[in-house]
Design a protein around this motif. Structure first.
Motif, PDB file in Angstrom:
ATOM      1  N   ILE A  14       0.781  -1.143   0.032  1.00 20.52           N
ATOM      2  CA  ILE A  14      -0.001  -0.014   0.021  1.00 20.52           C
ATOM      3  C   ILE A  14       0.581   1.360  -0.027  1.00 20.52           C
ATOM      4  O   ILE A  14       0.263   2.478   0.023  1.00 20.52           O
ATOM      5  N   LEU A  15       2.170   1.147   0.038  1.00 19.36           N
ATOM      6  CA  LEU A  15       3.054   2.179  -0.034  1.00 19.36           C
ATOM      7  C   LEU A  15       4.014   2.449  -1.103  1.00 19.36           C
ATOM      8  O   LEU A  15       4.421   3.466  -1.545  1.00 19.36           O
ATOM      9  N   TYR A  16       4.355   1.308  -1.723  1.00 23.37           N
ATOM     10  CA  TYR A  16       5.123   1.265  -2.826  1.00 23.37           C
ATOM     11  C   TYR A  16       4.696   0.466  -4.060  1.00 23.37           C
ATOM     12  O   TYR A  16       4.023  -0.605  -3.760  1.00 23.37           O
ATOM     13  N   VAL A  19       1.489   5.415  -2.682  1.00 17.40           N
ATOM     14  CA  VAL A  19       0.757   5.071  -1.684  1.00 17.40           C
ATOM     15  C   VAL A  19      -0.423   4.424  -2.578  1.00 17.40           C
ATOM     16  O   VAL A  19      -0.932   5.160  -3.708  1.00 17.40           O
TER      17      VAL A  19
END
Lengths: 337, 178, 745
Positions: A14-16, A19
């Motif tokens: 969910i970040l990379y 986002v």
């Protein structure tokens, strides 16, 4: 910079590479919020101006839509929560700083008001549907009317609302405007996302919401005067919306480097085609031209511009959410894991 | 009390010890990490090449956008400016993750949002955070900015430093020494 | 009263007073079934027991912390420990992953079916021992006890070395010697009369100039050295890094010399030339302490920086400038000897050159150079004399490698091959804690030797590739579940460290000492094992030096007073344990054995057209192949990347992250694909492949098939004629962009 790497694993999807938290639900939720707000704004405004006889669809019939879609929107909102057993915490707190919080409150309040609004016109509704030979709709409202008659508490509430309809119209109008603006503010308070972090977003989302509401009324109504008026309203709303889009990019282009880079997502970047072709052309310019033709007296099937505007409004929200998640102060890393 | 951390990029070798120490100290589930390491390569072979490492984590900002956008107050500031999340108040809406410019927050597999706590359970007890205490290069420096004698205040006075995403207006408390 | 700080003010203004005032929940009841304590325990709520890390050879002492349920929750360094100074490296911190790894060997296994079938049945320890003893007796009857070879690694090795000595075989080797540091040890023994041992006594924290030649401190997490390098950076020491790759150390260096691989001796000779001919050497020290200066001066006469520049591709001015930096810092200068020094086959000579350069600058035995380490004189537990074997590793090694100081694994392998028909045949392998298939170059040869054995026993923790070739697999307990011998490594102050079990062995695993003892007793060697548990041995030993097991369990590490000076005292005629009693710039030993008495530069092969030189090394979060499957460390890095210079990438059309395969000069192809990392950090004539990845044992679920294994591609070994050190850096690879048919998967 030649390389920008995360060298300690941390492959959190969910970040990379960027986002990716608000997927399917949130843009839809924002779309629904805008549409419902728009319909209720028109209904209450026209009612307060004393035009409920002239514009029955605007004031009464179209308001069947908001409670139904808001209920759906709330489901989408809860569906997007990751810590669902605790969703009730949302309504045990009141935090003005957090748009997510007061937005949820607003939506809840608007949901209740939007339920009562059409119910307060229930006799008119039944009559309208009977006149228009919509048996099923008429029967449905008769059934609801009987239910209210049977359950005392419903009856008391609906009667009380009906008696104070003017005051509630004002309240509903205010909360609907807040709801419309909120759908933009939710995004614009995110410092981390250069695309969202602009006050224009609130206005832009409100305008877009009004536009979608306008075409919904335009689509539903069979009243020629009503349709013409709303076509005209939408014609101007689209102009305003296009101006706000221009202003949004103008501000980004004038901003610091990171905002310029963000604007590039729409000028040569990965959102160029989808934004300009699918949203601006198909979702704004084409229906706008169709509306001009309509106003000039050419016969255009109303469903076409209405559908395009609704579709454009939805695409616009998906683009804004996704592009916003990609726009970031820090570069997107390569992860060695 | 205003806790802050400085990362000496002249010394960090990017070994990842801070990451493992955090995981074992805070029982962070495998597959996640509250701190992480970024390697940045600039210049060209052979003469202008520059490489440095940044051990990153939550910046415990003075003006934390995550706390502002949190609908339930699950994200909150505790003594010393440490930003924390109360799992039982978190609904997992993701607003704080969207609001954070530093990729500091993620969903714990149980659904709530998890992040670095500056090891406040240790700090309260007079200890350094686990990452600071383990770092073999001593490149992490922790302390109270309100105390001019704290190691972090001293090093920030002596050395040049930079912060990440200053334009986001968060006033971060994670400093990178040049 | 609490003042309103700036932050409070911001909060209030930005939120609005109303918002701030009522941001508390309207009601806040959380049902008990939804509540959970998320606060990690403090150390005061945990219990600790002393341990010595076994994740690498640095052997840091630390503490294993257990919660109330008796689970190990974390590992930290022991503040008394000079190896770690209270800070474990990432591998040490993640060491508990070795214990928690569910891929571990869990119970003894005996092969069913023919060798190589890789089909095993679970067995009891008794069954396993009976099988082994039976086979060992057959081998003994047919070939003698010496035909039973032992390969060992790490802290569990000595238990088996003792067993072997008691059994009457000295046919043993530690791969970590010839594959790693033997040339360095011999190079320094030939010069100073003593090797460096571990930890290397470099006085890094006090140095003013640190020269690293192919030594990537920071990527090799030699804990104490990493810490001391950091301290040196703090006080402004100059770091000079010589490496074809822009290593992490290079990133922290003032000078980076991107040398052409294989030409280090030329650079070292040029530095000597500058230092001697520009009168920069420590004249007093050299005159007082060295032998053969005039020979050396004459020897390096023509080795000018300009001469070296053409060989090394370095700028001659940079060579000069760095020599001046060293001289300026002398004697507080370290030309670091490195550790894994088995590179090109002339490694003893390169290490000699390093030793000589240090001697010229007067850094040996000087503050900021090399301190004089000391260890505790810890007596061994008394035992009856060992039987004398008819032949040993010495018999088969020192005829070829005259200066060998330990068994060379490759020599033992040669004697294990079917084609060997001399008198010193090896017919049984006992492999302890070393995955020989991966750690020894030329895998096919190792496999052929394995398949020629009448018995192969593997003692290990993980189902590494070699366990697949075993007849019997004995599962060892991890270091967190066992005692081992007292750590007694030399350092600035003599010290001892204890490894005690934090928990009972998981599954049916057993500590190495127990396995060795049980086997010994079954082999009829009871008289060598008069004790029942290792605690008796440890306590006896500790009591001889004035402490006890009880005390060590409390402190973990204990320091003792030095008996000798830390640095060479001024004005003292320091005796060096060499033939001449002095530092031998001209080695009388090497001359007598018929080797070059002073280092000579010899050209090594260049990569053939279309090939790149394969350079391997470490990532800081892994030791060897055996850490790759550790859940914590695997999380930090689960695969390696092939470093490729952008020019090469452009030429070949490679993209970042693209999967490629490697084929070496002998046509050997990597089993698995590896991802490309395009980086400026490497010379265009080389590629870099971090070591230990690309594990081939499918039972290692996290490690299997992730990345490429450098050892697979090292089929060419240049043996150092002096020590038998296995030079591995003359292998060249071609990058294949599509999956070759030869690859396994």
């Amino acid at each position: 910079m030649k390389e920008y790497l995360i060298v300690s694993g941390r492959d959190i999807n969910i970040l990379y590479p960027h986002v990716n938290v608000w997927g399917f639900g949130i843009p839809l939720y924002l779309f629904i919020g805008g549409l419902a707000a728009g319909i209720l704004i028109f209904a209450t405004l026209f009612y307060l101006m004393g035009k409920d006889k002239e514009f029955p669809v605007t004031v009464k019939i179209a308001t069947i839509v908001p409670p139904l879609i808001i209920a759906l929107g709330l489901l989408f909102l809860i569906g997007d929560l990751r810590h669902k057993p605790f969703f009730w915490q949302l309504l045990t707190h009141f935090r003005l700083q957090s748009p997510m919080n007061w937005g949820a409150w607003t939506l809840t309040i608007v949901f209740i008001l939007s339920l009562l609004w059409p119910l307060s016109f229930i006799d008119d509704m039944i009559e309208y549907f009977q006149q228009h030979n919509r048996k099923k709709w008429a029967n449905a409202f008769i059934w609801i009317k009987n239910l209210i008659e049977k359950v005392r508490i419903f009856k008391v509430i609906v009667d009380w609302f009906t008696k104070n309809r003017k005051a509630f119209a004002i309240i509903t109008l205010i909360f609907s405007i807040i709801l419309g603006i909120y759908t933009g503010i939710l995004l614009s308070t995110m410092n981390a996302r250069p695309l969202w972090n602009t006050p224009i977003l609130g206005l832009l989302f409100l305008t877009s919401g009004i536009s979608t509401a306008t075409v919904t009324i335009m689509w539903i109504t069979d009243n020629e005067i009503e349709r013409r008026l709303f076509t005209k309203i939408d014609f101007y709303t689209i102009i305003l919306e296009m101006y706000l889009i221009f202003q949004l990019f103008f501000n980004l282009a004038q901003g610091p480097e990171i905002q310029v880079k963000t604007a590039q997502l729409f000028f040569g970047g990965e959102f160029t085609a989808i934004f300009w072709a699918l949203f601006v052309m198909l979702g704004l310019v084409v229906p706008w031209i169709l509306e001009i033709l309509e106003l000039k007296g050419f016969h255009v099937p109303v469903a076409v511009p209405a559908f395009l505007i609704l579709y454009g409004g939805l695409v616009f929200r998906y683009i804004m959410v996704y592009a916003g998640e990609i726009s970031s102060f820090l570069p997107s890393p390569t992860i060695l894991h | 009390m205003r806790y802050a951390m400085a990362v000496d990029t002249r010394k960090c070798v990017g070994c990842g010890d801070c990451v493992v120490a955090c995981q074992t100290e805070n029982n962070v589930p495998l597959g996640y990490a509250r701190d992480w390491i970024v390697e940045i390569v600039k210049g060209s072979y052979p003469n202008t090449l520059k490489v440095h490492f940044e051990s990153r984590r939550c910046h415990h900002c003075d003006d934390p956008p995550c706390v502002r956008v949190c609908p339930t107050g699950a994200s909150h500031i505790v003594e010393g400016g440490i930003v924390k999340v109360t799992p039982e108040e978190c609904i997992g809406c993701g607003a704080c993750i969207e609001a954070c410019p530093y990729e500091a927050r993620y969903f714990h597999p149980d659904g709530y949002v998890d992040k670095c706590t500056f090891c406040d359970h240790r700090v309260k007890n007079g200890q350094d955070p686990a990452c600071v205490e383990v770092c073999p290069t001593h490149c992490l420096i922790f302390g109270d900015l309100d105390d001019p004698e704290s190691p972090v205040s001293k090093v920030l006075k002596e050395r040049e430093y930079y912060t990440l995403a200053p334009d986001a207006g968060t006033h971060p408390n994670l400093f990178f020494l040049k | 009263m609490k003042e309103i700080t700036r932050r409070d003010f911001i909060k209030i203004t930005s939120a609005g007073l109303i918002g701030a005032a009522i941001s508390k929940p309207v009601f806040n009841f959380i049902p008990p079934f939804l509540q959970k304590d998320h606060t990690p325990p403090l150390e005061s709520e945990l219990t600790k027991s002393p341990t010595v890390c076994d994740i690498c050879f640095w052997k840091c002492a630390g503490w294993a912390w257990k919660d109330k349920k008796g689970n190990i929750v974390k590992l930290t360094g022991n503040h008394l420990d000079p190896h770690s100074n209270g800070r474990l490296c990432p591998r040490g911190t993640g060491g508990l992953g070795a214990y928690y790894d569910t891929d571990r060997l869990k119970r003894p296994l005996i092969r069913v079916g023919k060798p190589g079938s890789q089909k095993f049945k679970e067995a009891t320890w008794d069954e396993a021992f009976d099988y082994i003893v039976d086979k060992m007796k057959q081998i003994e009857a047919k070939y003698g006890r010496e035909a039973m070879a032992l390969f060992m690694h790490g802290t569990t090795g000595p238990h088996f070395e003792y067993l072997w000595e008691a059994y009457g075989s000295q046919t043993y080797a530690e791969p970590a010697i010839a594959q790693c540091l033997v040339s360095r040890e011999v190079g320094f023994i030939a010069t100073f009369g003593q090797g460096l041992g571990s930890p290397e006594p470099t006085d890094t924290r006090n140095t003013k100039c640190l020269v690293l030649i192919g030594n990537h401190i920071g990527e090799n997490m030699h804990n104490g050295h990493v810490q001391e390098m950091s301290a040196a950076i703090d006080h402004g020491a100059t770091i000079i890094t010589v490496d074809p790759r822009f290593s992490t150390a290079a990133a922290h260096s003032k000078y980076w010399l991107p040398i052409k691989p294989g030409t280090d001796i030329a650079l070292l000779l040029a530095w000597m030339h500058v230092i001697i001919y520009e009168d920069l050497y420590d004249k007093d020290y050299v005159q007082k302490n060295t032998y053969g200066f005039d020979y050396l001066k004459d020897h390096v006469k023509n080795f000018t920086p300009e001469w070296a520049a053409t060989i090394t591709t370095l700028d001659p001015n940079l060579i000069r400038k760095t020599a001046y930096e060293m001289a300026k810092a002398a004697p507080a200068v370290i030309i670091h000897p490195g550790r894994h020094t088995a590179w090109y086959g002339d490694d003893t000579q390169r290490e000699r050159a390093i030793a000589i350069l240090n001697a010229l600058l007067g850094s040996w035995g000087r503050r900021g150079g090399f301190y004089l380490p000391e260890k505790v004189d810890l007596p061994k537990f008394p035992h009856p004399p060992f039987p004398e074997p008819r032949w040993s590793w010495r018999t088969i090694t020192t005829d070829k490698f005259k200066y060998a100081i330990a068994g060379v694994t490759n020599v033992l392998i040669d004697h294990s091959l079917p084609e060997y028909d001399g008198p010193y045949k090896i017919k049984g392998w006992f492999v302890v804690a070393t995955n020989l298939i991966q750690s020894i170059p030329d895998q096919q040869k190792t496999i052929r030797a394995l398949q020629n054995q009448d018995l192969v026993v593997v003692v290990d923790i993980l189902p590494t590739e070699i366990t697949g070739y075993a007849d019997v697999i004995l599962p060892e307990a991890t270091y967190l579940e066992r005692y081992d011998l007292i750590r007694n490594n030399h350092h600035r102050t003599p010290n001892l460290a204890l490894r005690a079990p934090a928990v009972e062995p998981k599954y049916e695993t057993k500590p190495g000492w127990w396995i060795a003892r049980e086997l010994g007793i079954r082999l009829g060697l009871e008289k060598y094992y008069p004790w029942k548990t290792i605690e008796e041995v440890l306590d006896w030993q500790l009591r001889q030096v004035g402490t006890s097991l009880e005390e060590m369990l409390k402190v973990g590490v204990k320091h003792f007073d030095r008996k000798t000076p830390l640095y060479i005292p001024d004005g003292v005629n320091w005796p060096f344990p060499t033939n001449t009693g002095k530092i031998e710039l001209y080695s009388t030993d090497l001359a007598a054995m018929g080797y070059d008495p002073m280092p000579v530069y010899k050209k090594h092969e260049d990569p053939p057209a279309g090939y790149l030189r394969l350079i391997y090394g470490r990532v800081p979060m892994h030791s060897f192949g055996r850490t790759i499957n550790n859940p914590y460390l695997n999380e930090l890095r689960s695969e390696n990347h092939l470093w490729v210079h952008p020019k090469v990438a452009k030429l070949m059309g490679l993209e970042n992250g693209q999967e490629v395969w490697l084929e070496n000069q002998d046509g050997k192809v990597s089993s698995f694909a590896v991802k490309v990392r395009i980086t400026e950090r490497i010379r265009p004539d080389s590629v870099y492949l971090p070591h230990g990845f690309g594990q081939k044992s499918k039972l290692l679920h996290r490690a299997y098939g992730r990345g490429a294994l450098d050892n697979e591609l090292i089929t060419k070994v240049n043996l150092d004629p002096i020590t038998g050190s296995t030079g591995m850096r003359s292998n060249f690879v071609k990058i294949l962009t599509s999956k070759p048919q030869k690859a396994n998967s």
